[in-house]
Design a protein around this motif. Structure first.
Motif: not given
Length: 774
Positions: A628-631, A762-764, A768-769
């Protein structure tokens, strides 16, 4: 005078078509210049007009002759206008030589005013367009204008801009112009045969590959090239599709001429075979412009060479139980100034030097039959064999050690380097900073030393030092200053009651400090009984206030968000810091995520490093199995977008002090965020962005190509950031800032930045994916 000018203009085409009041306003800003007969006013293809010139009296002679030649084409007389067409159609460059054939007086309307008139009055604009159309009917005039335009295009278009001027001029003669109407599919990927390379001259076109029925079109900019990669690396078949969106024209160069240029200039081949971008990103800003400089010749060996290349790998050692006499005998036989001490686990635990023998044994009358371990210096100061020489020097200076051991990839001692070895391999000037800081007695002296840093950084950059090395050097300077200020403080308020560490975060915590920086620091002290906590905290809060105040005086501004050791909340015990970390991780409010992005880039500034290790272990344990933190961290990171608009042009500030510029620091944040998220997820100890990316690559999270792309991109942006700051301090005499005006960059640099920003997007998307499932 102004009335006279207004009356003069009112009788002229095209001014008769605009309101009289407008003419009167214009006359207030008109300038006057005088030329004697025979004066050369403009040189064809070189001189740039200040604006539109109106002949008040006299005569001008126009010709197309080359240097030293004369080929008169026309004369302009009283009330004729010169320069308007050049502004509108030729980037302000004069297509003809212009001389005063008689004594001449010219009125000048500035380029800005001229363009305002064109924008405000169609009749005024159409007058010059019609004049241009009429002149282009003259084949000689049209040929000269097109050739000059082609030369300028090539001179500003990589990779042709790297050719000599004479080769650019020859190549321009080989170019022809071809036009296409809108909605034409010019080339189809994997089908069309490419016989020319095409350089977009005007209009709108898109390029892209069709993958899985999804078209990823990119808008082509003026000067963009198509066909080079297809000819060199795709058997002459179109690698991408090209579609004309609005009427467009291209310069085209025949395949044969293009291949001849590739044979003559390897950089052209490199450009079209995907290695050029990598090579350019490895160069510094100034070396890109001025040519590369030999690192060793310019005293930058310490910034490019590793300590492993100069250390002595022939290790001289004895055992802990061996006598001092035996150790001295081994040193004599091996002609060595030092000897390592090894324990029964085959580990090197200390060192004895000539100085130890002289001071601890001979001068003190110490028994030379005692164990060597009784006079050894321990623990050993160690650096990796992959560390740069300057890093090893800084570590030896900070530890006040004349010898430093070198560890290999497995952490085992593989060599030893003396202070003399290192000093021989380095340039003296960078390290004078550390030496002078160590000798300083007051904050004022330290501030004077720090104020010399911008000029030194300017010299480093101009000689080709990489940004990633400069930031570490700047951070090392800050570390030395911090050590000295804490030394001043302890001398003033007394020894600390318990173990502590002055922790640093943010850019300095990542070893990425630049010349525009503020303080991000805190204090951690070891846990004490409840009864002692108030008194202990009072001591360290007093330390925090004194150190932060001195840092401000030395040149490190107070943090506007009060993230400093003088803040009572941030001067706390190790247990309290663990509570903070827990809260930021598990509650993860917007404020918590802001703290995490700053505090989780933490490292030791000065003090006891064991407290940092303890907090680091706690952090990684707390993050395990808590997705959850990484999300939320990834979601928060998406708020920072590269400064590109929907049309892939730079998104610039529209008003204020930094109008027409973008913040390069903000553009770099997505890379910092990306590296931080994956480093925390994979329990990577490093805080430096480059080192984090390297470790992420080692863990197979990044492909080799992606790693190289993002690592070099970050270095390139940091280089531009340093150049901007140095320019502000040294040349503009003002505080450093991070705002880049694209007009101050070369076309190549603008193109590279746009490609970098696209990669960051693209890295972003990938992040996010992975973390958010979107």
């Amino acid at each position: 005078m102004k009335k006279e000018i207004a009356e003069f203009l009112s009788d002229l085409e095209p001014f008769v078509s605009i309101p009289k009041k407008e003419v009167e306003n214009i006359s207030k800003s008109v300038m006057e210049e005088k030329y004697i007969s025979g004066s050369m006013i403009f040189e064809r293809g070189i001189s740039k007009t200040k604006g539109a010139y109106i002949i008040k009296e006299g005569e001008l002679e126009l010709d197309f002759g080359k240097e030293g030649e004369k080929n008169t084409a026309a004369y302009l007389k009283e009330k004729d206008i010169l320069g308007g067409i050049s502004i509108l159609m030729n980037s302000g460059i004069m297509p003809r030589n212009v001389r005063a054939s008689k004594d001449t007086v010219l009125y000048i309307i500035s380029q800005k005013k001229f363009l305002e008139l064109c924008a405000g009055y169609d009749s005024f604009y159409e007058y010059f367009v019609d004049s241009y159309d009429a002149r282009m009917q003259n084949k000689h005039y049209a040929s000269v204008v097109k050739t000059d335009n082609a030369k300028r295009m090539l001179a500003n278009t990589a990779p042709f801009s790297f050719m000599r001027k004479e080769d650019i001029n020859k190549t321009a003669l080989m170019l022809s112009v071809v036009s296409f109407p809108k909605n034409v599919l010019l080339f189809t990927q994997n089908e069309s045969k490419i016989e020319h390379i095409y350089i977009l001259r005007s209009g709108l076109a898109t390029r892209g590959r069709i993958e899985d029925n999804n078209k990823n079109e990119k808008i082509m900019e003026k000067g963009d090239i198509f066909g080079g990669y297809s000819i060199l690396a795709n058997k002459g078949i179109a690698f991408e599709s090209i579609k004309i969106k609005e009427n467009a024209s291209f310069y085209k160069l025949a395949r044969e001429h293009f291949l001849n240029l590739c044979d003559k200039f390897s950089i052209i081949t490199d450009y079209f075979t995907d290695t050029f971008g990598e090579k350019i990103l490895k160069k510094s800003y100034y070396s890109l412009i001025d040519g590369s400089v030999g690192a060793e010749a310019d005293g930058l060996g310490a910034f490019h060479n590793t300590i492993g290349n100069i250390c002595n790998r022939n290790l001289i050692f004895c055992e802990t139980e061996d006598s001092i006499q035996k150790a001295a005998s081994i040193m004599k036989n091996k002609n060595s100034g030092s000897i390592l001490i090894r324990n029964n686990k085959q580990e090197f635990i200390g060192i004895i030097t000539d100085t130890d023998l002289r001071n601890k044994v001979v001068a003190a009358g110490y028994d030379f039959l005692m164990p060597a371990s009784s006079i050894m210096s321990s623990p050993l100061v160690s650096v990796s064999e992959h560390s740069f020489i300057f890093e090893a020097i800084l570590k030896s200076m900070q530890g006040n050690k004349r010898h430093i051991v070198i560890s290999d990839t497995d952490g085992k001692i593989a060599g030893i380097a003396t202070h003399k070895d290192m000093l021989t391999a380095r340039s003296k000037s960078p390290f004078l900073f550390i030496e002078n800081i160590s000798k300083a007695d007051t904050v004022t002296q330290i501030a004077k030393i720090y104020n010399r840093l911008p000029r030194t950084i300017h010299d480093f950059i101009s000689k080709g030092a990489k940004a990633k090395h400069i930031t570490k050097f700047v951070s090392a300077i800050s570390g030395s200053i911090l050590d000295k200020l804490i030394e001043f403080t302890i001398k003033d308020i007394g020894e600390p009651p318990v173990k502590f560490v002055f922790m640093i975060m943010g850019s300095e915590g990542r070893y990425e400090q630049t010349l525009k920086t503020d303080q991000d620091n805190a204090i951690i002290f070891e846990d004490v009984p409840k009864s002692d906590e108030k008194q202990v905290k009072e001591y360290f809060l007093k330390m925090g206030k004194k150190v932060c105040n001195m840092l401000d005086k030395a040149g490190y501004a107070f943090c506007k968000g009060n993230i400093m050791a003088k803040n009572p909340k941030l001067c706390a015990s190790i247990s309290q810091w663990k509570n903070y970390f827990n809260s930021w991780i598990y509650e993860a409010s917007p404020e918590d995520l802001l703290y995490a992005s700053i505090f989780f880039d933490f490292r030791k500034g000065s003090g006891d490093g064991e407290l940092i290790k303890e907090l680091k272990f706690f952090l990684f344990d707390s993050l395990k199995n808590w997705s959850g933190f990484f999300r939320r961290l990834a979601e928060n990171a998406l708020y920072f977008k590269p400064p590109l608009n929907l049309f892939r042009q730079f998104k610039l500030e529209s008003k204020g002090e930094h109008k027409n510029s973008f913040d390069i620091k903000s553009a770099m944040i997505p890379v910092v965020d990306f590296a931080r998220i994956y480093a925390l997820q994979n329990s990577i100890w490093e805080t430096n962005t480059h080192e984090r990316l390297n470790k992420i690559y080692d863990k197979k999270v990044l492909s080799r190509q992606d790693y190289k792309d993002i690592d070099q991109s970050y270095d390139f942006m940091m280089q531009l950031r340093f150049v901007r700051q140095v320019k502000a301090i040294i040349y503009e005499k003002k505080a450093p800032d991070n705002h880049i005006n694209p007009n101050d960059l070369s076309r190549l640099e603008r193109k590279l930045l746009k490609e970098i920003f696209k990669k960051i997007e693209r890295f972003q998307d990938d992040s996010s994916l992975k973390f958010m499932g979107i």
